[in-house]
Design an enzyme around this catalytic site. Structure first.
Site, mmCIF file in Angstrom:
data_model
loop_
_atom_site.group_PDB
_atom_site.id
_atom_site.type_symbol
_atom_site.label_atom_id
_atom_site.label_comp_id
_atom_site.label_asym_id
_atom_site.label_seq_id
_atom_site.Cartn_x
_atom_site.Cartn_y
_atom_site.Cartn_z
ATOM 1 N N GLU A 204 -1.729 -4.441 5.578
ATOM 2 C CA GLU A 204 -2.764 -4.965 4.684
ATOM 3 C C GLU A 204 -3.962 -5.580 5.400
ATOM 4 O O GLU A 204 -4.225 -6.786 5.255
ATOM 5 C CB GLU A 204 -2.176 -5.997 3.717
ATOM 6 C CG GLU A 204 -1.097 -5.456 2.814
ATOM 7 C CD GLU A 204 -0.815 -6.363 1.607
ATOM 8 O OE1 GLU A 204 -1.458 -7.423 1.497
ATOM 9 O OE2 GLU A 204 0.026 -5.990 0.788
ATOM 10 N N GLU A 385 5.562 -1.443 0.142
ATOM 11 C CA GLU A 385 5.770 -2.658 -0.660
ATOM 12 C C GLU A 385 5.465 -2.376 -2.118
ATOM 13 O O GLU A 385 4.474 -1.701 -2.440
ATOM 14 C CB GLU A 385 4.853 -3.813 -0.213
ATOM 15 C CG GLU A 385 5.216 -4.428 1.098
ATOM 16 C CD GLU A 385 4.335 -5.623 1.460
ATOM 17 O OE1 GLU A 385 3.784 -6.286 0.556
ATOM 18 O OE2 GLU A 385 4.202 -5.877 2.672
HETATM 19 C C1 GCO Z 1 1.428 -8.857 1.287
HETATM 20 C C2 GCO Z 1 2.456 -8.881 2.253
HETATM 21 C C3 GCO Z 1 3.675 -9.584 1.803
HETATM 22 C C4 GCO Z 1 3.618 -10.418 0.540
HETATM 23 C C5 GCO Z 1 3.807 -9.610 -0.709
HETATM 24 C C6 GCO Z 1 3.839 -10.427 -1.986
HETATM 25 O O1 GCO Z 1 1.204 -7.844 0.698
HETATM 26 O O2 GCO Z 1 0.854 -9.869 1.088
HETATM 27 O O3 GCO Z 1 2.642 -7.699 2.857
HETATM 28 O O4 GCO Z 1 3.782 -10.361 2.926
HETATM 29 O O5 GCO Z 1 4.552 -11.415 0.588
HETATM 30 O O6 GCO Z 1 2.774 -8.705 -0.818
HETATM 31 O O7 GCO Z 1 2.622 -11.058 -2.202
#
Ligand code: GCO
Length: 472
Positions: A204, A385
């Site tokens: 990200e 994710e």
């Molecule tokens: C992000 C990360 C994770 C977060 C998840 C929930 O996307 O921020 O990769 O570390 O914890 O997305 O917000």
């Protein structure tokens, strides 16, 4: 402050279009989630990588154990008022000391794939130079433990924990950080490369840029959009250099980035809203996808950068060719769509979760996956994710509904030819949720932070059955 909420405010005025005119299918719309919404009996392709994700700073703890150095998140989370409950990652889910217990939980779930990140300052306490053998050994043991249980490791090299020593040398605003990252990547990929088949460079970069460097509510707490775009370019350059460094190790395997992407829709039928959605798409999606997959910045995104914007000077001849070095895979992280009005403002059209930035819209995942294939070709994809926080400690029916609806959307995309190889729930365990501290629980497995006891939630039992059936 809520991370992606801040993000939407910070980025107001920018977003997408490719998907903007797609019809939305009510049966997969989370505005009306119900146990019967998803058609029963959807089989996934043979070998589908059912997985779960974590990241080092969010679960490991052991902040000073065995020679680990500090990262920007250690420093930031210890500053007063940075996290909602004052939480830090000092202990988190103590995974550093409980990895064998966690490995057994993964085995019991039947996981096929586990996505975790390497803590850069655990293996290189000052970011470069001498390797901390004990830190590196932890990851060797973790990978060995996964392989012994038949679970494939999917390893992220950078999940936001820039070594503090490098931050003091400018961090990602310093062009050299891209090379420091590539050196670190080379060392790790070589060391673990006989056991790890798939690598992810950056997690990200958009969130680092928007929330860490623009809104300043994540580490390193910078509030300067112009500087943020320079950091963003260096992050992307680091990605490209790391891909090249990985290839230079001679290790076999695949590598790519993990990008959080949001389909952007016009909030109404006006031409002005459609135009704003195209601008928004550039900011949310194309300024990340185009450099990584096509080796160029989108013209309309570049046009939003004033002539004196520092990012223009930061982009050197040849950089885009490096950034566009062929990737083997793309990690896709999907949490929410964006809606843009005629004035470029962001609005919400769907219910949110406990994370107020998160609009629940499973159809957005289908739109996103099919759009990537349409606009960027047939690169293998894995969802790195997707998930939801739940206020229910273990009886998390809301998470089950969320997962089932999103898997239904992913299945539709696969049926239409998208090369989706896997799906990783965020997250395996409850953990440190950045600026939210410990106030949100995203795990399949509940963690009692006073005892560090783990308990499976209803969603873990449900996911175990999904994996066993290879379908929903
Ligand atoms: C992000 C990360 C994770 C977060 C998840 C929930 O996307 O921020 O990769 O570390 O914890 O997305 O917000």
């Amino acid at each position: 402050m809520r991370r992606r909420h801040v993000l939407t405010l910070a980025a107001a005025g920018a977003v997408t279009a490719g998907c903007s005119t797609r019809r939305r299918t009510p049966s997969t719309d989370a505005s009306a989630p119900s146990a019967s919404a998803a058609p029963a009996g959807l089989a996934f392709p043979k070998g589908f990588a059912w997985g779960a994700s974590t990241s080092a700073y969010q679960v490991e703890g052991g902040a000073t154990a065995d020679g680990r150095g500090p990262s920007v998140w250690d420093v930031f989370s210890h500053e007063a008022g940075r996290t909602r409950d004052g939480g830090t990652g000092d202990v988190a889910a103590d995974h550093y000391h409980r990895s064998y217990e966690d490995l057994d939980l993964m085995r019991d779930l039947g996981l096929k794939s586990y996505r975790f990140s390497i803590s850069w300052p655990r293996v290189l306490p000052t970011g470069r130079g001498t390797v901390n053998a004990k830190g590196l050994d932890f990851y060797h043991r973790l990978v060995d433990g996964l392989l012994a249980r038949g679970i494939t490791p999917l390893v992220t090299l950078f999940h936001w924990d820039t070594p503090q020593a490098l931050q003091e040398a400018g961090g990602w605003t310093n062009r050299d950080c891209a090379s420091w990252f590539a050196d670190y990547a080379s060392m790790v990929c070589y060391s673990l490369g006989d056991k790890v088949q798939t690598w992810l460079t950056l997690n990200e970069p958009k969130t680092v840029t928007e929330v860490g460097y623009t809104a300043g509510v994540h580490a390193p707490g910078v509030r300067d959009r112009r500087v943020a775009n320079v950091a963003a370019h260096h992050l992307l350059l680091g990605h490209g250099l790391a891909v090249q460094a990985f290839r230079a190790t001679g290790r076999k395997g695949r590598i790519g980035a993990a990008l959080n992407l949001s389909p952007v829709y016009p909030a109404d039928d006006s031409d002005a809203a459609r135009k704003q959605a195209v601008i928004g798409d550039a900011e949310e999606n194309r300024r990340w996808l185009d450099p990584v997959l096509l080796g160029r910045y989108p013209d309309d995104w570049l046009a939003t950068q004033p002539a004196d914007a520092p990012v223009r000077a930061a982009i050197h001849a040849g950089d885009l060719a490096v950034i566009g070095t062929k990737s083997d895979i793309l990690g896709v992280q999907y949490y929410n769509p964006a809606y843009v009005t005629a004035t470029g403002a962001r609005v919400q059209k769907h219910p949110t979760s406990q994370a107020s930035w998160q609009q629940l819209y499973p159809q957005g995942l289908y739109d996103l996956l099919t759009r990537i294939r349409r606009d960027y070709g047939d690169i293998p994809l894995t969802i790195t994710e997707n998930g939801i926080p739940s206020v229910h400690p273990t009886d998390d029916e809301d998470r089950i509904t969320f997962l089932r609806d999103h898997l239904t959307a992913a299945h539709r995309a696969i049926r239409e030819g998208v090369r989706l190889e896997g799906y990783h729930v965020w997250s395996l365990l409850d953990n440190f949720e950045w600026a939210e501290g410990y106030t949100q629980r995203w795990g399949l497995i509940h963690v009692d932070y006073s005892t560090q006891q783990r308990h499976r939630k209803a969603s873990a039992d449900w996911y175990q059955q999904v994996i066993a059936r290879n379908g929903i």
